[in-house]
Design a protein around this motif. Structure first.
Motif, mmCIF file in Angstrom:
data_model
loop_
_atom_site.group_PDB
_atom_site.id
_atom_site.type_symbol
_atom_site.label_atom_id
_atom_site.label_comp_id
_atom_site.label_asym_id
_atom_site.label_seq_id
_atom_site.Cartn_x
_atom_site.Cartn_y
_atom_site.Cartn_z
ATOM 1 N N TRP A 23 8.538 16.339 -24.656
ATOM 2 C CA TRP A 23 8.398 15.332 -25.863
ATOM 3 C C TRP A 23 8.395 16.079 -26.955
ATOM 4 O O TRP A 23 9.141 15.921 -28.209
ATOM 5 C CB TRP A 23 6.901 15.129 -25.319
ATOM 6 N N VAL A 29 11.846 8.534 -24.447
ATOM 7 C CA VAL A 29 11.361 8.266 -23.222
ATOM 8 C C VAL A 29 12.531 8.157 -22.569
ATOM 9 O O VAL A 29 11.868 8.954 -21.451
ATOM 10 C CB VAL A 29 10.320 7.316 -23.171
ATOM 11 N N THR A 56 5.254 8.126 -18.166
ATOM 12 C CA THR A 56 5.927 9.013 -19.621
ATOM 13 C C THR A 56 5.333 8.623 -20.973
ATOM 14 O O THR A 56 5.509 8.768 -21.891
ATOM 15 C CB THR A 56 7.412 8.939 -19.830
ATOM 16 N N MET A 57 5.829 6.717 -21.115
ATOM 17 C CA MET A 57 5.315 5.703 -21.718
ATOM 18 C C MET A 57 4.197 6.704 -22.980
ATOM 19 O O MET A 57 3.825 6.650 -24.045
ATOM 20 C CB MET A 57 5.711 4.354 -21.822
ATOM 21 N N TYR A 60 3.499 10.142 -23.893
ATOM 22 C CA TYR A 60 4.140 9.871 -25.097
ATOM 23 C C TYR A 60 3.736 9.735 -26.713
ATOM 24 O O TYR A 60 2.736 9.630 -27.479
ATOM 25 C CB TYR A 60 5.523 9.340 -25.413
#
Lengths: 369, 1084
Positions: A23, A29, A56-57, A60
């Motif tokens: 990030w 993403v 991952t989302m 983030y």
């Protein structure tokens, strides 16, 4: 079947260091997912791509929410929304404010203005660092700069107090702020061989000795200045440096200085002849003249900015072309500055020390391939 | 005027910038309680104002203290225009109203705005001075303690467990009032928050009154829910279990216990509150008390039929297998006598308890040892109702609640609304009660109620576990109770509860019975479904696992009654299929019992969803489950046959793999001691075949599953095919992970202290094109499976760990949306020790039982650990052991019933057993249970009960949250009160806030933050039994809007790490009991 909403909220906020790095590095993403897949995480954990995407989302999103707090790290400590163990908080802050060597070398000494910000895409293209990451790093520099700009006291301490950095990072930021404030030129081709670490080292020495904050130790200064700042170089000191010109202007002093240095170093220096030659007045690469001239020029802002260029041109390069070993450079510089004390005709001993102690440190650091 | 509320506003921090010009804020605070409002000065130009106000004093009734929340509003002063609200803080002051809980609320609270979320924090100090009037609690119900925990809270001892309390209040929903059309969303949200807060307070007070009436002093397993019925209003309802609890304050108080268990028992009655039942307290001889407890109409016996029509079931004796005490001692004779007379008199006593115990229900899921005698099985009832507004012209205000908003609302309610709702629930409870009775049980434990609402249709559900209880906790005769406990010694530990409570010859449903594999004396069913936690003394083989049955059924869109009828017609099929799935999956895991079963049926516009979650285990007392055998319908076709055999192989492999994975290797019982099977007709449902059709598979099956007959699954259509496929799609958790929906994972006992509670929400949109049941099922299945996979992935850093109390909630917010909300806690455990466990599971599991006892049930812990330093007095320990061994909890078949001839609005019920099996019945030999007595609870638990210095005043940093009732590696030293919070969040800038995910993520994080802040302000450092009861999410992406309502609750506590406790205790010379106890007292 499409996922409309997909969230995970822990009582303790989960921080995945790997995803945090991605990030921070400014990957989208999908890029981050691809990178994670490439790192072999699916094989290690037996997860599916969909799981990885969702994870991952989620991270983030968390980081995005944390970012606002990271802009003022003490807020991160006092906020109640995210329960994060102190060690993790420190990690978040440290990593968020960490910067890439390649990036900082591009920006170091530049004015942290909108103009520079516009050049970030070029920097991004040149360094291969994502634009997003460049922006973050740039904004970090600027943010720290803005906060400590008007503050008194130790620059590094101020930064540490307001951003809760580790010592190391606080000192690096002090250097960045110091360079940005004084706009030292660092981008010239000649200076490309220097690392951020080299500059940071010099900055630290200069902050310690050459700024208003360092004035307290300088006996020559009247205590009239209320401004106790580490950011700006001590203007009076720079003015006074002109006085050092006498060391090269006065033939007797120069000869005496030379002979003292030569006597002391005879037999100890592998590059003795080159060194001796350099003291000769007509020599184009007169080291002594170079160093004194650098000092004398510092009255002008423009020349202050070119300090490092001058040092490299006037000292580092000549020595390097003569293949001085670092040990010899050290011996020479020590002797060169110490013997001035034996020059009876020279009245600016303190000024000399304040100048030369710092410069010697810097030069030794700058002297490498 | 029995109370004075004092509030001080200290400071604010991190306030938002309200004045763009100066980038600052001129903040002041309004403090409101009831109708009184105070204001602080305006603190000019600061984002960190220091008001340091005087003490604002409110003189109020304790009734108001209970109902009203303290409302703190932070505003920005504006000279020329109206002051802008920054946000609010609602503080429930209930925890200050009972002496043992918090004494002051002080700390930083997030300032919350329903539109902007958290905007800074405010530091507030709240105190209450109550008049020191002995009767002060009689008008209101201040002083009654509430616990969300569904077991006896850790630092208390149950003197009496009185039973079921329920209440509901109805109001109209401010969101649907006419005024809502003209007020701002913020005002509307705040009106709603405030109203629900008020209603909750009122509800709690009313329940408190009922408890006082029963002479209890606490409500355990308090579950409050609200139903958003839309136009027809807002219902807040609660159920709980009234108890009389005794605080286990300091170890010194239990000093006598070190010396003699009997002495300690005798002392107990003097500590306890007044007798709950004046009738029985009159004649104070133990014998008589005992007698009264076995009150009712019909005596319980194995020979009795369950045809009795009397539904007013009052507790019957739990001593189904009562016999003489084996523990020799001075009491033996007396005990025998008592038992004798008790048995003689039961059935003969008058209906003294009928009035009070209309519903012998208990919301508890874990019990003191000896409480649960037998378990009958799951009982449940559902009913479909229409939320029709009753058009009664003569409406009077709203529901007689003086505090409700009496607005000029022509749409308003009928005053008999609450009665309607009450009647609905009463119907369902009656149903449950009769089901329990049919199972030969007098009580229902692990009881819960829920609703699912879609438009004007509402499904009311209730479920629980039919059980036979030991009456000693249900009445005042504690002395006898404790003694009596010893008599039932011949119920061996770990299997007593499995023994059937119903009559073998008059079984309420077809079931296979065998002799208990543990004691070989009593009959047990072949599978057991329950809604409770695994009893701590149950003997389990291997580990448990989470099992889910998932199901969707499409339904035509319809209106009103047609809709309700359609739903009613679908329900029985859903129930049936859910149970088939559960049974299949249970077999697939090679296990034989389900605990914590929770079946949720959710109604949507065009579909019904069923989700059942439970924790499967292998109970040593129950027979080994047979395998699953697949039978094709048309064996003639060769390729088809091949396919079938392929499937069969896969299934058999899976079973074998699961057995290995969950370490299920029960001790082999050799052929010789297995007697002839109990002659019993085999029951077959239409799905069953007694024999497999393919010889190949038979051999395979025999290899993997011994000599048992298999459970046959016939594949005769695509549906069945799908079922089989879905069986195999469930992937086991990755290695190092376990999951369960009960409090603790059966088979794991060495928890380490790291815990991570989380909530995960997923919403999927179904493609509206040609939705079929199959596609729907697949989508739903994938949704749940993927969600679990995501959880495992996210928490991988905690491996080895176990997801405990996994709680799935399904809702259907819109036509094509399915929302699944999961709350659970991940707990790490020590793998090395876990490995040891596998070596000698039986012994270990017994040991686990003892450690669990210490963990979960406070009072045996007190007994046992206090007895440790004083070894000359072992009886205490023995007593404990016997207590444990007696706390049998019978298990049973699950019983469900269907009777859907009903009209839409009628309560429909069902009690039909779905049994799918074909297996041999084995009779075991008598197996010794000596090991039980050997298991010693000694060890590291020695000093767990030493009180540690209260850390209430220390600066509270981390606040742990857990849905469990305990914190691993720590001891709860104090309960500070119930946390029950309701929040609404709305946005009109959904995209800007990161879309629906960003919005909800932030909101849930904020809810956690507010819960933690309240706990910290009470001086606590954890919330136990935390539950997110509602998470209603609505979105309108086109308008860039979303709204979410969340209701959470839990118990605020102070805990002390065991490691810290050890430090404390090692500082004390522990060589003799006296000293260590004294030491404990000093540190308190």
């Amino acid at each position: 079947m499409t996922s409309e909403l997909d969230i995970f909220v822990g009582n303790t906020t989960l921080i995945d260091e790997e995803v945090y790095r991605l990030w921070l590095d400014g990957y989208s993403v999908s890029d981050a997912v691809a990178l994670r897949v490439r790192a072999g995480i699916l094989e290690q954990t037996g997860a599916t791509a969909a799981v990885l995407q969702s994870d991952t989302m989620d991270h983030y999103r968390t980081f995005h929410m944390l970012e606002r707090l990271l802009h003022a790290p003490p807020k991160l400590l006092h906020q109640l929304v995210f329960q994060i163990p102190p060690s993790r908080q420190a990690l978040l802050i440290e990593r968020y404010y960490a910067f890439d060597e390649a990036f900082v070398r591009e920006v170091l000494g530049k004015k942290l203005s909108k103009g520079t910000k516009k050049d970030l895409d070029d920097i991004s293209a040149k360094t291969g660092i994502t634009l997003k990451s460049c922006r973050r790093q740039f904004d970090n520099f600027k943010r720290v700069f803005k906060v400590v700009e008007e503050m008194r006291g130790s620059l590094a301490d101020n930064i540490q107090q307001h951003f809760l950095f580790s010592d190391r990072l606080a000192r690096d930021y002090a250097a960045i702020v110091f360079f940005a404030n004084n706009r030292f030129e660092t981008a010239k081709k000649k200076l490309q061989y220097l690392s951020f670490g080299d500059f940071a080292f010099c900055a630290e020495l200069m902050i310690q000795n050459w700024t208003l904050g360092a004035v307290g130790e300088a006996p020559s200064k009247p205590d009239s200045q209320v401004d106790d700042m580490d950011m700006d170089l001590d203007k009076e000191f720079l003015q006074d440096l002109k006085e050092l010109k006498v060391l090269v202007a006065d033939k007797d002093l120069l000869d005496l200085h030379k002979s003292l240095v030569c006597t002391a170093l005879r037999g100890k220096l592998g590059v003795f002849s080159e060194m001796e030659a350099n003291f000769k007045p007509p020599a184009p690469q007169n080291l002594s003249r170079g160093l004194v001239n650098v000092a004398a020029k510092l009255t002008h802002n423009k020349d202050v900015r070119d300090l490092f260029v001058d040092l490299v041109e006037k000292f580092v390069e000549p020595c390097r072309s003569d293949h001085w070993p670092l040990g010899d450079v050290r011996l020479f510089l020590n002797q060169y500055s110490v013997t001035v004390h034996s020059l009876d005709g020279f009245r600016h001993q303190a000024l000399w020390d304040r100048y030369m102690d710092t410069l010697r440190g810097c030069l030794l650091r700058l002297y490498h391939d | 005027m029995p109370g004075k509320l004092k509030v001080k506003i200290v400071a604010g921090r991190h306030l938002p910038v309200m004045d763009r010009a100066s980038d600052l804020t001129d903040a002041f605070v309004e403090v409101k309680f009831g109708n009184t409002t105070f204001k602080t000065d305006v603190y000019l130009k600061s984002l960190n104002p220091q008001w340091n106000s005087e003490w604002f004093k409110f003189e109020v009734d304790d009734e108001d203290l209970q109902d009203e929340p303290l409302q703190i509003t932070v505003l920005d002063h504006d000279t020329y225009s109206a002051n802008d609200a920054i946000g609010k803080v609602y503080i429930d002051i209930d925890p200050l109203l009972y002496s043992e809980a918090a004494t002051v609320i002080s700390g930083w609270f997030p300032i919350y705005d329903t539109i902007h979320g958290i905007r800074g924090e405010i530091n507030v100090v709240v105190k209450v001075d109550l008049f020191n009037d002995l009767n002060r609690f009689r008008q209101s119900s201040c002083g009654v303690k509430f616990f969300c925990t569904t077991s006896i809270p850790k630092c208390y001892r149950a003197v009496i467990i009185h039973g079921f309390v329920e209440e509901l209040v109805v109001n109209e929903d401010p969101e649907y009032q006419w005024i809502d059309r003209i007020r701002t969303p913020r005002a509307s949200n705040e009106a709603r928050q405030r109203l629900i807060s008020l209603m909750s307070g009122e509800l709690q007070r009313k329940i408190g009154l009922k408890v006082l009436e029963m002479r209890g002093n606490a409500v355990v397993g308090y579950l409050q829910c609200f139903d958003l019925e839309g136009e027809s209003g807002l219902v807040v309802r609660a159920i709980g279990t009234a108890c009389t609890l005794d605080k286990l304050s300091s170890p010194a108080a239990f000093l006598p216990a070190c010396n003699s268990p009997s002495k300690e028992m005798k002392e107990l009655p003097f500590n306890e509150d007044p007798n709950p039942n004046t009738h029985s307290s009159g004649p104070s001889t133990p014998l008589k008390n005992q007698t009264y407890s076995f009150s009712p109409s019909k005596s319980y016996s194995r020979q009795s039929s369950s045809s009795d029509t009397d539904l007013s079931l009052t507790p019957k004796t739990g001593m189904g297998s009562g016999s003489a005490g084996k523990e020799g001692g001075p009491f033996k004779a007396l005990l025998r006598q008592q038992t004798q007379s008790a048995l003689e008199q039961r059935g003969g006593s008058p209906h003294r308890f009928c009035r009070r115990r209309e519903f012998p229900f208990f919301t508890l899921t874990a019990f003191p040892p000896g409480f649960l005698v037998h378990v009958g099985g799951v009982v449940s009832a559902r009913s479909v109702k229409l939320l029709d507004r009753i058009h009664n012209p003569a409406f009077v205000g709203i529901m007689g609640n003086t505090r409700s908003y009496k607005l000029l609302d022509w749409n308003s309610f009928n005053s008999d609304e609450p009665e309607t709702r009450d009647a609905w629930w009463a119907e369902i409870r009656q149903e449950i009660k009769s089901h329990a009775k049919a199972l030969g049980c007098h009580a229902v434990v692990g009881y819960s109620e829920s609703t699912s609402i879609c438009e004007e249709v509402c499904i009311l559900s209730a479920s629980g576990t039919a059980a036979v209880l030991n009456p000693r906790f249900l009445q005042d005769g504690t002395v006898e109770g404790c003694l009596e406990q010893r008599i039932e010694e011949n119920l061996p530990a770990g299997c007593g509860f499995c023994h059937i409570p119903y009559d073998e010859l008059n079984m309420p449903f077809p079931a296979h019975l065998t002799y208990c594999y543990n004691c070989r004396k009593q009959k047990v069913p072949d599978v057991l479904f329950t809604t409770i936690d695994l009893p701590t003394d149950a003997t389990v083989v291997g580990k448990g696992c989470l099992i889910q049955a998932r199901l969707c059924r499409l339904k035509k869109k319809a209106q009103a009654e047609a809709n309700a009828t359609a739903i009613s017609n679908l329900l029985p099929f859903m129930e049936y299929e859910v149970h088939t799935q559960l049974m299949n999956k249970l077999k697939l895991k090679g296990m034989n019992a389900l605990f914590g079963l929770r079946i949720q049926i959710t109604v949507g516009e065009n579909m019904l969803m069923g989700l059942a979650s439970a924790t499967a285990v292998y109970l040593a007392a129950l027979p080994m489950p047979g395998g699953i055998q697949i039978a094709g319908k048309t064996p003639s076709d060769g390729s088809y046959e091949q396919h079938i055999s392929h499937m069969q192989k896969k299934i058999s492999d899976t079973i074998a793999k699961n057995k290995e994975l969950y370490e299920i290797n029960p001790p082999e019982i050799s052929e010789e001691i297995i007697g002839s099977p109990i002659p019993e007709p085999k029951q077959r449902s239409r799905l069953l075949r007694s024999q497999s059709e393919s010889s190949d598979e038979v051999t395979e099956l025999d290899l993997s599953h011994g000599k048992k007959d298999a459970f046959v699954l016939e594949i005769d259509d695509t549906d069945a095919m799908e079922d089989v496929h879905s069986l195999l799609t469930d992937v086991p958790p990755p290695s190092g992970f376990y999951s369960c929906n009960t409090e603790i994972m059966p088979g794991i006992n060495n928890w380490t202290s790291e815990i991570q509670m989380f909530t995960s929400v997923r919403v999927i949109r179904l493609s509206s094109l040609n939705l079929t049941n199959q596609a729907l099922n697949k989508n739903f299945n994938d949704l749940c499976e993927n969600l679990l996979k995501s959880l495992y992935f996210k928490l991988r850093s905690m491996i080895p760990c176990c997801l405990c109390h996994v709680n799935f909630t399904v809702s259907l917010p819109e036509d094509e949306l399915i929302q699944v909300t999961v709350t659970a806690v991940a707990i790490t455990f020590d793998k090395n020790q876990a490995l040891q466990t596998t070596k000698t599971h039986i012994e270990k599991s017994l040991q686990r039982a003892s450690t669990d006892n210490e963990e979960l049930l406070q009072f045996p812990l007190e007994l046992c650990s206090d007895s440790l330093p004083s070894h000359p007095f072992p009886p205490a320990k023995e007593h404990l052991e016997s207590a444990r061994s007696n706390s049998g909890i019978p298990a049973a078949q699950r019983a469900t019933s269907v009777d859907y001839s009903s009209f839409a609005d009628r309560c429909s019920s069902w009690i039909e057993l779905i049994k799918l099996k074909a297996q041999t019945i084995r009779r075991g030999s008598i197996k010794t249970t000596v090991t039980v007595e050997k298991a010693s609870p000694m060890g590291e638990g020695n000093f767990r009960n030493r009180s540690a210095p209260p850390c209430a005043n220390s600066t509270v940093g981390v606040v742990k949250m857990t849905p469990l009732s305990f914190i691993p590696g720590a001891k709860i030293t104090k309960y500070l009160g119930i946390i029950n919070m309701f929040f609404i969040r709305e946005t009109t800038s959904l995209r800007e806030e990161g879309g629906v995910s960003g919005f909800l993520h932030a909101f849930i994080a904020e809810v956690f933050a507010m819960v933690r802040a309240h706990v910290a302000a009470l001086g606590g450092n954890a919330v136990v039994s935390y539950i997110m009861k509602q998470c209603v999410f609505m979105e309108n992406p086109n308008k860039n809007q979303a709204q979410c309502l969340i209701n959470v609750s839990g118990d605020a506590v102070i805990f002390v790490r065991e490691s810290e406790l050890e430090v404390i205790s090692t500082q004390q010379p522990t060589a003799n009991c006296q000293q260590s106890c004294a030491g404990g007292e000093v540190t308190t």
